[in-house]
Design a protein around this motif. Structure first.
Motif, PDB file in Angstrom:
ATOM      1  N   VAL A 104      12.024  -7.414  62.915  1.00  0.00           N
ATOM      2  CA  VAL A 104      13.214  -7.011  63.671  1.00  0.00           C
ATOM      3  C   VAL A 104      12.970  -7.396  65.130  1.00  0.00           C
ATOM      4  CG1 VAL A 104      13.795  -5.161  62.080  1.00  0.00           C
ATOM      5  CG2 VAL A 104      12.399  -4.644  64.060  1.00  0.00           C
ATOM      6  N   VAL A 105      14.011  -7.956  65.767  1.00  0.00           N
ATOM      7  CA  VAL A 105      13.862  -8.518  67.112  1.00  0.00           C
ATOM      8  C   VAL A 105      15.014  -8.059  67.996  1.00  0.00           C
ATOM      9  CG1 VAL A 105      13.845 -10.654  68.468  1.00  0.00           C
ATOM     10  CG2 VAL A 105      12.644 -10.567  66.278  1.00  0.00           C
ATOM     11  N   GLY A 106      14.697  -7.707  69.242  1.00  0.00           N
ATOM     12  CA  GLY A 106      15.745  -7.367  70.196  1.00  0.00           C
ATOM     13  C   GLY A 106      15.183  -7.019  71.560  1.00  0.00           C
ATOM     14  N   VAL A 107      15.803  -7.554  72.622  1.00  0.00           N
ATOM     15  CA  VAL A 107      15.319  -7.250  73.973  1.00  0.00           C
ATOM     16  C   VAL A 107      15.538  -5.779  74.317  1.00  0.00           C
ATOM     17  CG1 VAL A 107      15.574  -9.581  74.888  1.00  0.00           C
ATOM     18  CG2 VAL A 107      17.515  -8.019  74.991  1.00  0.00           C
ATOM     19  N   GLY A 108      16.470  -5.128  73.611  1.00  0.00           N
ATOM     20  CA  GLY A 108      16.719  -3.716  73.865  1.00  0.00           C
ATOM     21  C   GLY A 108      15.563  -2.810  73.493  1.00  0.00           C
ATOM     22  N   MET A 109      14.600  -3.328  72.734  1.00  0.00           N
ATOM     23  CA  MET A 109      13.428  -2.522  72.356  1.00  0.00           C
ATOM     24  C   MET A 109      12.637  -2.068  73.578  1.00  0.00           C
ATOM     25  SD  MET A 109      11.760  -4.415  69.071  1.00  0.00           S
ATOM     26  CE  MET A 109      12.714  -4.866  67.622  1.00  0.00           C
ATOM     27  N   ARG A 110      12.721  -2.847  74.644  1.00  0.00           N
ATOM     28  CA  ARG A 110      11.946  -2.510  75.837  1.00  0.00           C
ATOM     29  C   ARG A 110      12.311  -1.125  76.371  1.00  0.00           C
ATOM     30  NH1 ARG A 110      13.442  -8.104  78.292  1.00  0.00           N
ATOM     31  NH2 ARG A 110      11.763  -9.457  77.586  1.00  0.00           N
ATOM     32  N   SER A 111      13.569  -0.726  76.184  1.00  0.00           N
ATOM     33  CA  SER A 111      14.024   0.524  76.780  1.00  0.00           C
ATOM     34  C   SER A 111      14.439   1.576  75.754  1.00  0.00           C
ATOM     35  CB  SER A 111      15.217   0.233  77.718  1.00  0.00           C
ATOM     36  OG  SER A 111      16.233  -0.458  77.022  1.00  0.00           O
ATOM     37  N   HIS A 112      14.132   1.351  74.476  1.00  0.00           N
ATOM     38  CA  HIS A 112      14.489   2.311  73.442  1.00  0.00           C
ATOM     39  C   HIS A 112      13.267   2.650  72.588  1.00  0.00           C
ATOM     40  CE1 HIS A 112      18.493   0.841  74.525  1.00  0.00           C
ATOM     41  NE2 HIS A 112      18.987   1.923  73.948  1.00  0.00           N
ATOM     42  N   ALA A 113      13.052   3.934  72.368  1.00  0.00           N
ATOM     43  CA  ALA A 113      11.956   4.386  71.516  1.00  0.00           C
ATOM     44  C   ALA A 113      12.443   4.504  70.070  1.00  0.00           C
ATOM     45  CB  ALA A 113      11.449   5.743  72.013  1.00  0.00           C
ATOM     46  N   GLY A 114      11.511   4.536  69.129  1.00  0.00           N
ATOM     47  CA  GLY A 114      11.836   4.809  67.736  1.00  0.00           C
ATOM     48  C   GLY A 114      12.250   3.618  66.912  1.00  0.00           C
ATOM     49  N   VAL A 115      12.185   2.399  67.479  1.00  0.00           N
ATOM     50  CA  VAL A 115      12.608   1.213  66.733  1.00  0.00           C
ATOM     51  C   VAL A 115      11.699   0.990  65.525  1.00  0.00           C
ATOM     52  CG1 VAL A 115      12.932  -1.285  66.834  1.00  0.00           C
ATOM     53  CG2 VAL A 115      13.614   0.143  68.770  1.00  0.00           C
TER      54      VAL A 115
END
Length: 408
Positions: A345-356
């Motif tokens: 799973v890939v996404g730049v939003g991971m940088r600012s979201h926990a629990g991915v």
């Protein structure tokens, strides 16, 4: 007037009718007043047959002779497309990799582009001629041998040519009309992305997305080449690969990728001492075998187990290299499992979201799918699972991250 590099993959030039279709698309751009260069792959299925012949003769074939064989597919295509263009009144000339030249290092089968002399191409384009360039090919200057850039290398050729001629855009024509949240053949409700960042596309390509070759995205990001992915068979708008700051809304997860091209290698009872990892992976590097996911267990009785993945195509070479180093490395056994799949799973939003990652692990657990290896980066989480669960895992994760589009 724009300067455009147009790249057409194997399915786009699979037969003479499709080559005529490509010629007409190129003519449209020329008639619009644009300067155009074209990069093409071998006709669909040709490279696979050439590779198979090499492997059937010898799984551990000489890489220089392998390049001599597999580079011939593109030579056929450039000649045919040049003829098709000339037939409809477009001034065109074919170029093999060594004629440009596309200069590479000497890593046969996986060569890296070192430089392209773009001046002559630019001059020809300004004169109104369309250079038709063989993708996938290069030349190493020391022994003057033909090299190839690895599977999907025509994408890299196109981006490198675009950078060399200072193109306004590099259009990659393929059998899909853009970049999707995942493979629409597995998930019919996958959505097409209008834009995706270089970083996200690089991660997706590196973990199995087949739309663009990994190194082509890496080069596009480095050289800031705007890349558009669109279909050879429709007029639908494509997907743009651009800088992150050009994307207004950044979702937590942009896409799900999978790869069945990996094999798992486990070294049993490796001596647990400093320098062993360097010995193992140094041997892999010397054999030009790329290693991806790596896990080492806690040591017991002075030994440990070490697991890593390699490309399936490199498995025989990896095993042979390790067997020859067994005396030096001191491990007990090699276990190889080619029946695995890597899901990411890939996404730049991971940088600012926990629990991915937790969402991923929970979704797979609910489907009874066991995770064998885990690997993470700043914007990616990858797991290795049994290959038989590939499609189930992709569908479950696509839904878990809210990527499903409306039903068709």
């Amino acid at each position: 007037m724009a300067r455009i590099v147009m790249k057409f993959g194997g399915t786009s030039v699979a037969d003479l009718d499709r080559i005529r279709n490509v010629a007409n698309r190129v003519k449209r751009e020329v008639d619009a007043g644009n300067e155009v260069a074209v990069v093409v792959s071998a006709m669909s299925g040709v490279t696979n047959q050439l590779v198979k012949w090499c492997q059937d003769l010898s799984p551990l074939h000489d890489a220089r002779e392998y390049d001599t064989v597999v580079a011939t597919g593109e030579q056929v295509t450039i000649g045919l497309l040049a003829i098709a263009l000339q037939t409809i009144g477009v001034d065109a000339r074919s170029w093999q990799g060594w004629q440009v030249p596309i200069v590479t290092d000497g890593a046969h089968g996986k060569a890296r582009v070192e430089r392209i002399e773009g001046a002559t191409l630019i001059e020809r384009m300004r004169q109104g001629q369309v250079p038709v360039i063989a993708g996938f090919q290069g030349v190493e200057p020391v022994r003057n041998r033909v090299t190839t850039l690895g599977r999907g290398g025509s994408d890299l050729s196109a981006v490198a040519v675009a950078a060399a001629v200072k193109a306004d855009r590099c259009d990659i024509y393929t059998d899909v009309d853009g970049i999707y949240t995942t493979d629409p053949r597995i998930v019919p409700r996958a959505r097409k992305l209008e834009r995706i960042s270089y970083e996200e596309m690089l991660e997706l390509a590196s973990v199995g997305a087949k739309v663009l070759q990994t190194r082509s995205v890496e080069l596009a990001m480095k050289q800031r080449v705007r890349v558009q992915v669109l279909s050879s068979f429709s007029e639908a708008p494509g997907s743009l690969v651009v800088d992150e700051d050009e994307i207004v809304e950044q979702p937590v997860v942009s896409g799900i990728a999978y790869s069945r091209d990996d094999a798992k290698v486990t070294l049993r009872r490796v001596p647990d001492r400093p320098g062993i990892a360097a010995g193992v992976f140094g041997a892999m590097s010397a054999a030009n075998v790329n290693v991806d996911m790596i896990v080492q267990n806690i040591g017991a009785d002075g030994t440990t187990d070490m697991t890593f993945t390699v490309g399936k195509a490199d498995l025989a070479r990896a095993k042979d290299t390790l067997e020859r180093a067994r005396g030096e490395l001191g491990f007990e056994a090699i276990l190889a499992d080619p029946e695995v799949a890597k899901i990411s799973v890939v996404g730049v939003g991971m940088r600012s979201h926990a629990g991915v990652a937790n969402t991923m692990f929970r979704a797979l657990s609910e489907k009874g799918i066991n995770i064998q290896v885990i690997s993470t980066s700043e914007i990616k989480v990858s797991v290795l699972i049994a290959a038989e669960y590939t499609e189930l895992a992709v569908r479950a994760l696509h839904t878990a991250y809210g990527l499903d589009g409306p039903a068709a």
